[in-house]
Design a protein around this motif. Sequence first.
Motif, PDB file in Angstrom:
ATOM      1  N   ARG A 221      -3.090  -6.524  -2.878  1.00 51.90           N
ATOM      2  CA  ARG A 221      -2.272  -6.369  -1.665  1.00 51.90           C
ATOM      3  C   ARG A 221      -0.994  -7.215  -1.752  1.00 51.90           C
ATOM      4  NH1 ARG A 221      -4.516  -3.662   2.569  1.00 51.90           N
ATOM      5  NH2 ARG A 221      -6.764  -3.230   2.465  1.00 51.90           N
ATOM      6  N   LEU A 224       1.562  -5.624  -4.198  1.00 55.01           N
ATOM      7  CA  LEU A 224       2.241  -4.471  -3.613  1.00 55.01           C
ATOM      8  C   LEU A 224       3.261  -4.910  -2.566  1.00 55.01           C
ATOM      9  CD1 LEU A 224      -0.848  -2.109  -3.220  1.00 55.01           C
ATOM     10  CD2 LEU A 224       1.053  -1.787  -4.801  1.00 55.01           C
ATOM     11  N   VAL A 231       0.594  -0.162   0.416  1.00 55.01           N
ATOM     12  CA  VAL A 231      -0.775  -0.049  -0.074  1.00 55.01           C
ATOM     13  C   VAL A 231      -1.324   1.353   0.184  1.00 55.01           C
ATOM     14  CG1 VAL A 231      -1.900  -0.821   2.062  1.00 55.01           C
ATOM     15  CG2 VAL A 231      -3.012  -1.252  -0.149  1.00 55.01           C
ATOM     16  N   LEU A 256     -10.284  -1.009  -0.637  1.00 51.35           N
ATOM     17  CA  LEU A 256      -8.970  -0.363  -0.623  1.00 51.35           C
ATOM     18  C   LEU A 256      -9.069   1.150  -0.486  1.00 51.35           C
ATOM     19  CD1 LEU A 256      -7.391  -2.531  -3.456  1.00 51.35           C
ATOM     20  CD2 LEU A 256      -6.617  -2.498  -1.068  1.00 51.35           C
TER      21      LEU A 256
END
Length: 576
Positions: A221, A224, A231, A256
């Motif tokens: 995370r 990104l 995400v 995720l």
Amino acid sequence: MIGLISATAAGALARDRLATAWPGRTRVYEGPVADAVRRAFGECEQVVCCLATGAVVRILAPLLSDKGTDPGVVCVDEGARFAVSLVGGHAGGANALAREVADVLGASPVVTTATDAAGIPGLDTLGMPYEGEVAGVSRALLDGEPVGLVAEVPWPLPALPFTVGEPGASDAALVRVSDRLVPPADGDAVVPQVVLRPPSLVAGVGGSRGVPVDEVEGLVRDALRDAGLSVRSLAALATVDAKATEPGITGAAARLGVPLLTYCADELAVVTVPNPSDAPLAAVGTPSVAEAAALIGGGELLVPKRKSVRADGSPAMATCAVVRRAARGRLAVVGLGPGARDLLTPRAKDELRRASVLVGLDQYVDQIRDLLRPGTRVLESGLGAEEERARTAVAEARAGHAVALIGSGDAGVYAMASPALAEASDDIDVVGVPGVTAALAAGALLGAPLGHDHVSISLSDLHTPWEVIERRVRAAAESDLVVTFYNPRSRGRDWQLPKALGILAEHRTPTTPVGVVRNASRPDGSTRVTTLAGLDPEAIRSVDMMTVVTVGNTATREIAGRMVTPRGYRWQEEPK
């Protein structure tokens, strides 16, 4: 699971037909109707109520929460005449379900969602995450106002009536296709905006044994976010197969909501990376895990390998790299059938409406132009440009578009599939959509001439030398195959058909049935059953490129004006 509810014997008939048609997909709810509807609404992804819409509305009203999570509900009237998409048209799949129900029951689907009614794909039905004001942008599309499309990441979208390019002052709304975080707009020029998140990003991850799931997820995370990436565009995590069962990595993928891709060390070891290391080479047999796993499918490295940072200052246990993979364009090679609309398959119609670019012969485009969605870009050309059309279709797919390349009959039979697939490589997705061929359409009109072994031969020598064609005709004649001749005669080719018929006559009796069908399945079509001896020069002169000629084998008979070839070569008795 689809919950099925009915209140009367008539409703139960429709309910049971659906249950029979969809084994394993449905659950029948018995008992008091209101209780049954409530239970199905809470337990199933979709619900079909064979009840009045008013009754269902009153029962469901207190249960409705959010259109993004509520089940899709379809109502069927007692006479099974209509399948009404009541709630959850897009997110709940009720619009599609209404059409399915209608197909099973022979009913009419009733879909009132504005975009569906106008033939415009809903922005929330494109199969990718989205953010923003769907209602506002959809309203602009429906009102015919200019809607800007900014495709920061090219992606094969269906046709939409967009103004393509950078947002302009005249745009009433804006759609972005982006995997980047989009900053909020400021000032008076704010317009409704929707951001579509294509699944373009792959995060390669590595981890020491026992790496915590929080550390892996947090690293991904952070990587990104720090790169300005969303995400929601993450398509997968990737790692070496030695880590395929590492709980911290598998758990991060689950959190995720993406699949975990694994590759063997030997595959990863040959991937060129900017930051190889001796540590993973010693541990798992490859100098790179995170970068190599992300890059192995190709793409642009957006985030080079980075390590997690632990609060206590201890050594990092996780690594991550992020790659943007190029969109794979989509090429659907679609057979339109012999021309009649009812012989155009449902799958072909779906592909025509899914495409944003249509490539085809001008006269074939005219046949299906009314089926295209608003905004479809049409690239049409005339006879003789087949190779050019194939190259154009492949090039458009390579540019990341959803392309439909059309041909008559079946696209793989004397049509566009061959030149297109000869151009295409594995950098695009190719879908073949079968169609009803001219031989089959003509055969159905003639009777059953293709009941045993048969062959199709084109008599056009534009691309095949006549010597080769003649050799094939002789082989078919000698092996007693039923023969269907495509492209039998044109203004500049008037001798090939008589020559081919003469070759067959050397091995068949003069009474061998011959079928001549022009424009099979079309309103101006014609069908004639004759014999080898009866196909006189005048009849041959009427044959053209819109005609197919089918010649029976030694077992083919004319029965009640129809050509019939038995499944076996032996007749039990001579037909009377």
